[in-house]
Write a protein that holds these residues in place. Structure first.
Motif, PDB file in Angstrom:
ATOM      1  N   GLN A 196       0.740  -1.238   0.015  1.00  0.00           N
ATOM      2  CA  GLN A 196       0.153   0.193  -0.089  1.00  0.00           C
ATOM      3  C   GLN A 196       0.876   1.359  -0.186  1.00  0.00           C
ATOM      4  N   GLU A 197       1.993   1.243   0.643  1.00  0.00           N
ATOM      5  CA  GLU A 197       2.987   2.396   0.691  1.00  0.00           C
ATOM      6  C   GLU A 197       3.383   2.488  -0.452  1.00  0.00           C
ATOM      7  N   ALA A 198       4.020   1.514  -1.242  1.00  0.00           N
ATOM      8  CA  ALA A 198       4.342   1.783  -2.584  1.00  0.00           C
ATOM      9  C   ALA A 198       3.565   2.307  -3.538  1.00  0.00           C
ATOM     10  N   PHE A 199       2.104   1.878  -3.421  1.00  0.00           N
ATOM     11  CA  PHE A 199       1.164   2.485  -4.219  1.00  0.00           C
ATOM     12  C   PHE A 199       0.890   3.953  -3.833  1.00  0.00           C
ATOM     13  N   CYS A 200       1.154   4.422  -2.598  1.00  0.00           N
ATOM     14  CA  CYS A 200       0.825   5.724  -2.261  1.00  0.00           C
ATOM     15  C   CYS A 200       2.038   6.453  -2.770  1.00  0.00           C
ATOM     16  N   ARG A 201       3.033   6.126  -2.787  1.00  0.00           N
ATOM     17  CA  ARG A 201       4.342   6.829  -3.308  1.00  0.00           C
ATOM     18  C   ARG A 201       4.172   6.812  -4.889  1.00  0.00           C
ATOM     19  N   ALA A 202       3.571   5.788  -5.638  1.00  0.00           N
ATOM     20  CA  ALA A 202       3.483   5.696  -6.803  1.00  0.00           C
ATOM     21  C   ALA A 202       2.468   6.976  -7.334  1.00  0.00           C
ATOM     22  N   LEU A 203       1.388   6.836  -6.606  1.00  0.00           N
ATOM     23  CA  LEU A 203       0.269   7.854  -6.902  1.00  0.00           C
ATOM     24  C   LEU A 203       0.700   9.442  -6.703  1.00  0.00           C
ATOM     25  N   ARG A 204       1.381   9.649  -5.740  1.00  0.00           N
ATOM     26  CA  ARG A 204       1.995  11.138  -5.581  1.00  0.00           C
ATOM     27  C   ARG A 204       2.727  11.251  -6.679  1.00  0.00           C
ATOM     28  N   ARG A 205       3.398  10.526  -7.600  1.00  0.00           N
ATOM     29  CA  ARG A 205       4.091  10.977  -8.762  1.00  0.00           C
ATOM     30  C   ARG A 205       3.409  10.180  -9.913  1.00  0.00           C
ATOM     31  N   TRP A 206       2.222   9.827 -10.017  1.00  0.00           N
ATOM     32  CA  TRP A 206       1.529   8.995 -10.857  1.00  0.00           C
ATOM     33  C   TRP A 206       1.464   9.748 -12.504  1.00  0.00           C
ATOM     34  N   SER A 207       1.631  11.223 -12.329  1.00  0.00           N
ATOM     35  CA  SER A 207       1.645  11.636 -13.581  1.00  0.00           C
ATOM     36  C   SER A 207       2.935  11.464 -14.298  1.00  0.00           C
ATOM     37  N   LYS A 208       3.884  11.163 -13.774  1.00  0.00           N
ATOM     38  CA  LYS A 208       5.337  10.780 -14.403  1.00  0.00           C
ATOM     39  C   LYS A 208       5.297   8.971 -14.515  1.00  0.00           C
ATOM     40  N   VAL A 209       5.067   8.489 -13.348  1.00  0.00           N
ATOM     41  CA  VAL A 209       5.138   6.937 -13.485  1.00  0.00           C
ATOM     42  C   VAL A 209       4.152   6.349 -14.490  1.00  0.00           C
ATOM     43  N   SER A 210       3.056   6.879 -14.610  1.00  0.00           N
ATOM     44  CA  SER A 210       2.052   6.416 -15.414  1.00  0.00           C
ATOM     45  C   SER A 210       2.480   6.304 -16.920  1.00  0.00           C
ATOM     46  N   ARG A 211       3.595   7.066 -17.296  1.00  0.00           N
ATOM     47  CA  ARG A 211       3.865   7.235 -18.599  1.00  0.00           C
ATOM     48  C   ARG A 211       5.275   6.474 -18.623  1.00  0.00           C
ATOM     49  N   TYR A 212       5.777   5.707 -17.915  1.00  0.00           N
ATOM     50  CA  TYR A 212       6.925   4.907 -18.017  1.00  0.00           C
ATOM     51  C   TYR A 212       6.628   3.381 -18.680  1.00  0.00           C
ATOM     52  N   ASP A 213       7.330   3.022 -19.242  1.00  0.00           N
ATOM     53  CA  ASP A 213       7.065   1.779 -20.138  1.00  0.00           C
ATOM     54  C   ASP A 213       6.219   0.549 -19.279  1.00  0.00           C
ATOM     55  N   ASP A 214       6.948   0.609 -18.325  1.00  0.00           N
ATOM     56  CA  ASP A 214       6.349  -0.464 -17.324  1.00  0.00           C
ATOM     57  C   ASP A 214       6.096   0.094 -15.956  1.00  0.00           C
ATOM     58  N   PRO A 215       4.975   0.874 -15.751  1.00  0.00           N
ATOM     59  CA  PRO A 215       4.729   1.295 -14.305  1.00  0.00           C
ATOM     60  C   PRO A 215       4.551   0.431 -13.371  1.00  0.00           C
ATOM     61  N   VAL A 216       4.351  -0.840 -13.683  1.00  0.00           N
ATOM     62  CA  VAL A 216       4.165  -1.935 -12.519  1.00  0.00           C
ATOM     63  C   VAL A 216       5.710  -1.953 -11.919  1.00  0.00           C
ATOM     64  N   ALA A 217       6.756  -1.933 -12.888  1.00  0.00           N
ATOM     65  CA  ALA A 217       8.029  -2.412 -12.276  1.00  0.00           C
ATOM     66  C   ALA A 217       8.501  -1.459 -11.310  1.00  0.00           C
ATOM     67  N   TRP A 218       7.850  -0.159 -11.573  1.00  0.00           N
ATOM     68  CA  TRP A 218       8.401   1.033 -10.545  1.00  0.00           C
ATOM     69  C   TRP A 218       7.941   0.694  -9.074  1.00  0.00           C
ATOM     70  N   VAL A 219       6.610   0.329  -9.377  1.00  0.00           N
ATOM     71  CA  VAL A 219       5.940   0.152  -8.097  1.00  0.00           C
ATOM     72  C   VAL A 219       6.396  -1.159  -7.249  1.00  0.00           C
ATOM     73  N   ARG A 220       6.742  -2.215  -7.973  1.00  0.00           N
ATOM     74  CA  ARG A 220       7.438  -3.439  -7.524  1.00  0.00           C
ATOM     75  C   ARG A 220       8.740  -3.220  -6.905  1.00  0.00           C
ATOM     76  N   ARG A 221       9.507  -2.350  -7.600  1.00  0.00           N
ATOM     77  CA  ARG A 221      10.792  -2.070  -7.060  1.00  0.00           C
ATOM     78  C   ARG A 221      10.737  -1.290  -5.853  1.00  0.00           C
ATOM     79  N   VAL A 222       9.979  -0.376  -5.937  1.00  0.00           N
ATOM     80  CA  VAL A 222       9.599   0.593  -4.541  1.00  0.00           C
ATOM     81  C   VAL A 222       9.326  -0.355  -3.479  1.00  0.00           C
ATOM     82  N   ALA A 223       8.010  -1.196  -3.582  1.00  0.00           N
ATOM     83  CA  ALA A 223       7.622  -2.195  -2.721  1.00  0.00           C
ATOM     84  C   ALA A 223       8.902  -2.993  -2.086  1.00  0.00           C
TER      85      ALA A 223
END
Lengths: 189, 166
Positions: free
Chosen positions: B40-67
């Motif tokens: 949940q914390e990883a998703f909160c951090r992703a949401l905070r930067r979602w405008s940027k993270v959502s444009r990555y090739d693989d946003p899930v990889a970003w969330v997984r790495r943070v988690a």
């Protein structure tokens, strides 16, 4: 020869998945908004304390020494660029029954609202030091981009949206509007 | 690298990935609640930067790495705290949990060194290839193969009866 561990991990996944209880995206949004509000409050407090210390320091200097006159820029006051202290209440008052209200921080904010098929009116109110640009997305696709000219007394604008099918309405506020307070409400018409 | 595709929808990514990521981190931590908190914390951090993270090739990889980064930090902290508590309370009785293959697998995983455990979990539960794990962990492919081999051997020796049963 098959890997004997694979079925064990498949079993672990199959039996654990049903037990996982996701707090949900709304909980995540509340957490992010709460943190943003706390950060904005801390920044405002630091600016106010810093501004107060600066004024006290200036007064002491005037009492003790002769200094040349200086002009204080509006941004140093901490008020001109953060807006009035009750800006959240001002923004919320412009949108009766607002479902979301918050203060913009140094990053974009993403507000998501579930919506069924049909026509909607989105009312956005804003109070703050600068214009607040935002993008409206319907089911992930950009519907329109707009901006509210925030002022200290506050301004509000309305938008009509048509949801082609059930899904989500997202309002993506740009960090350009940092320190603005906004409030919004989505109403089916 | 930003992609030209439309940005990913946060709600959709959350719905598709939350449970899977939680299972992976549960296998790593051995604590489902802790795993849920971290994801949940990883998703909160992703949401905070979602405008940027959502444009990555693989946003899930970003969330997984943070988690996973959060998980590793928490695991290190909790290991230190646990070690301290064990020194303080040496006679604490050991209470046996539910006797299931699933619990035994999680317990067996907990005995592996952290790097081996991460590799095993990412491979079997994260469905990552050896190359992907090597890239994620910033090590050579041969190192990951070695981790997986040692991890498999250690798990097999601990879980032999269960492995035969399944």
């Amino acid at each position: 020869m098959s890997d004997p561990l694979t079925p064990l991990f498949n079993d672990l996944r199959a039996k654990t998945l049903p037990q996982v209880q996701a707090p949900g995206t709304e909980a995540a949004r509340r957490t992010v908004h709460r943190r943003a509000t706390v950060r904005a409050s801390v920044v405002a407090a630091v600016v106010i304390v810093g501004g107060g210390a600066f004024i006290v320091d200036q007064r002491n200097d005037y009492q003790n020494t002769i200094v040349p006159a200086s002009s204080v820029s509006p941004s140093a006051s901490g008020v001109a660029w953060t807006g009035r202290a009750d800006k959240v209440e001002v923004a919320a008052a412009l949108v009766p029954g607002a479902s979301h209200a918050d203060v913009m921080d140094a990053f974009d904010q993403d507000v998501g609202i579930e919506a069924t098929e049909g026509r909607y009116r989105l009312r956005v109110g804003c109070s703050g030091p600068t214009a607040l640009p935002f993008t409206i997305l319907l089911n992930g696709a950009v519907d329109q981009q707009s901006s509210v000219d925030c002022t200290d007394p506050g301004e509000a604008r309305e938008y009509e949206l048509t949801m082609p099918r059930a899904g989500s309405v997202r309002i993506l506020f740009s960090s350009v509007g940092q320190f603005d307070a906004y409030a919004l409400k989505l109403t089916k018409i | 690298m930003p992609a030209a595709d439309p940005p990913a929808d946060f709600d959709a990514v959350y719905a598709a990935q939350y449970a899977d990521l939680t299972v992976q981190l549960y296998a790593y931590f051995g604590d489902r609640q802790e795993a849920q908190d971290v994801v949940q914390e990883a998703f909160c951090r992703a949401l905070r930067r979602w405008s940027k993270v959502s444009r990555y090739d693989d946003p899930v990889a970003w969330v997984r790495r943070v988690a996973w980064n959060l998980a590793v930090s928490r695991w290190r902290r909790s290991r230190t705290a646990l070690s301290f508590l064990r020194r303080q309370r040496p006679q604490e009785p050991q209470v046996a949990g539910p006797d299931t293959v699933r619990i035994e697998l999680v317990e067996a995983l907990a005995t592996l060194p952290a790097a081996q455990r991460r590799a095993v979990v990412l491979h079997y539960l994260g469905d990552l290839s050896v190359n992907e794990i090597a890239e994620r962990e910033n090590v050579a492919v041969g190192t990951v193969k070695s981790w997986l081999h040692r991890g498999r051997t250690a798990l097999a020796s601990q879980l032999q009866p269960e492995a035969r049963r399944v």
